[in-house]
Design a protein around this motif. Structure first.
Motif, PDB file in Angstrom:
ATOM      1  N   ASP A   1       7.676  28.154  11.515  1.00 44.32           N
ATOM      2  CA  ASP A   1       8.531  28.481  12.660  1.00 44.32           C
ATOM      3  C   ASP A   1       9.000  27.250  13.431  1.00 44.32           C
ATOM      4  O   ASP A   1      10.076  27.265  14.032  1.00 44.32           O
ATOM      5  CB  ASP A   1       7.774  29.401  13.623  1.00 44.32           C
ATOM      6  N   MET A   2       8.182  26.217  13.431  1.00 52.01           N
ATOM      7  CA  MET A   2       8.525  25.008  14.178  1.00 52.01           C
ATOM      8  C   MET A   2       7.970  23.787  13.474  1.00 52.01           C
ATOM      9  O   MET A   2       6.858  23.831  12.926  1.00 52.01           O
ATOM     10  CB  MET A   2       7.983  25.052  15.615  1.00 52.01           C
ATOM     11  N   VAL A   3       8.741  22.709  13.460  1.00 51.38           N
ATOM     12  CA  VAL A   3       8.252  21.417  12.993  1.00 51.38           C
ATOM     13  C   VAL A   3       8.232  20.460  14.180  1.00 51.38           C
ATOM     14  O   VAL A   3       9.209  20.394  14.947  1.00 51.38           O
ATOM     15  CB  VAL A   3       9.137  20.850  11.869  1.00 51.38           C
ATOM     16  N   ILE A   4       7.127  19.762  14.338  1.00 49.55           N
ATOM     17  CA  ILE A   4       7.025  18.716  15.355  1.00 49.55           C
ATOM     18  C   ILE A   4       6.913  17.389  14.622  1.00 49.55           C
ATOM     19  O   ILE A   4       5.965  17.157  13.881  1.00 49.55           O
ATOM     20  CB  ILE A   4       5.815  18.936  16.280  1.00 49.55           C
ATOM     21  N   ILE A   5       7.905  16.531  14.832  1.00 51.58           N
ATOM     22  CA  ILE A   5       7.983  15.237  14.153  1.00 51.58           C
ATOM     23  C   ILE A   5       7.570  14.150  15.136  1.00 51.58           C
ATOM     24  O   ILE A   5       8.217  13.960  16.168  1.00 51.58           O
ATOM     25  CB  ILE A   5       9.404  14.974  13.639  1.00 51.58           C
TER      26      ILE A   5
END
Length: 261
Positions: free
Chosen positions: A222-226
């Motif tokens: 649902d979400m990618v945190i880079i």
């Protein structure tokens, strides 16, 4: 933060630090496996110790379970937890649609089961893992040991009619012996270079007798945190269609690193 940390570890730490902010009191949380996920478990453990955060963790490997217990996170199995509020894990590759390749650490089966038993999955990573097309990272396929060479041959035959650039397959080893997963299976790594249709490949692989699961995570994240080495983080929410940029303050708090000694 210790100065000896590499830029890549600082990036992983930044992503992990931001991700644990999404964990709320009383949650049941899936705990991923791998080097980036290990940072997340440590950051979560810090919140448990310092804030009194009450959570239950469901680990995706024996390695993660050992680390979580070591730093004071309550651990249960998925059968006991039944359904999770959130899973936080790393990835070996991700694309613009947040489709993933996972399993470089050998825990793809438990990782996929836990992630799909969660209301939400957040992937923490660094910019080097983003690709235009999945496939540069070898795609792990977990297979049962019985007849594994036949299973491998069937996979190779299927790949002939598949939109990929490479078709080499290798049995993953631990030294000179086959690598054994937590479930007692083998892993065959597919060196595909580029995957034209990840969704179709995932379906085709799982129809082959002897294949337990594959490392393509389709419509799960649902979400990618880079994370970045200077504390910058980018949050991409596929459901909301939003991209946000923030910065993590690398405080001089050494507590999270005490367990590294």
């Amino acid at each position: 933060m210790p100065a000896e940390l590499s830029p890549i570890d600082k990036a992983k730490f930044a992503a992990a630090r931001r991700a644990v902010d999404f964990v709320e009191d009383g949650m049941k949380v899936g705990l991923g496996t791998g080097s980036t996920a290990a940072w997340m478990v440590r950051c979560l453990g810090e919140r448990v110790r310092e804030e009194g955060l009450r959570i239950v963790g469901v680990p995706t490997s024996s390695r993660t379970a050992d680390l979580a217990r070591q730093i004071g996170i309550s651990v249960v199995g998925l059968d006991e937890a039944k359904w999770l509020d959130l899973t936080i894990d790393g990835a070996d590759e991700f694309d613009a649609q947040l489709q993933l390749i996972k399993g470089g650490g050998g825990a793809l089966l438990q990782e996929k089961i836990v992630a799909t038993a969660s209301d939400r999955m957040i992937v923490i990573t660094d910019a080097s893992k983003e690709v235009v097309n999945l496939g540069a990272f070898p795609l792990p396929v977990e297979v049962v040991p019985f007849g594994w060479q036949t299973t491998r041959a069937l996979i190779e035959e299927m790949l002939i009619a598949t939109d990929v650039l490479g078709r080499q397959t290798t049995l993953r080893l631990n030294g000179t012996q086959p690598y054994i997963t937590d479930e007692g299976n083998y892993i065959v790594d597919l060196h595909l270079n580029r995957i034209g249709n990840a969704r179709a490949l995932a379906v085709a692989l799982n129809q082959i007798p002897g294949v337990v699961e594959n490392g393509l995570f389709i419509d799960i994240c649902d979400m990618v945190i880079i994370g970045g080495a200077e504390g910058q983080v980018e949050l991409r929410d596929i459901n909301a269609g939003t991209i946000a940029h923030e910065r993590i303050d690398f405080a001089d708090d050494e507590n999270i690193f005490a367990d590294l000694d």
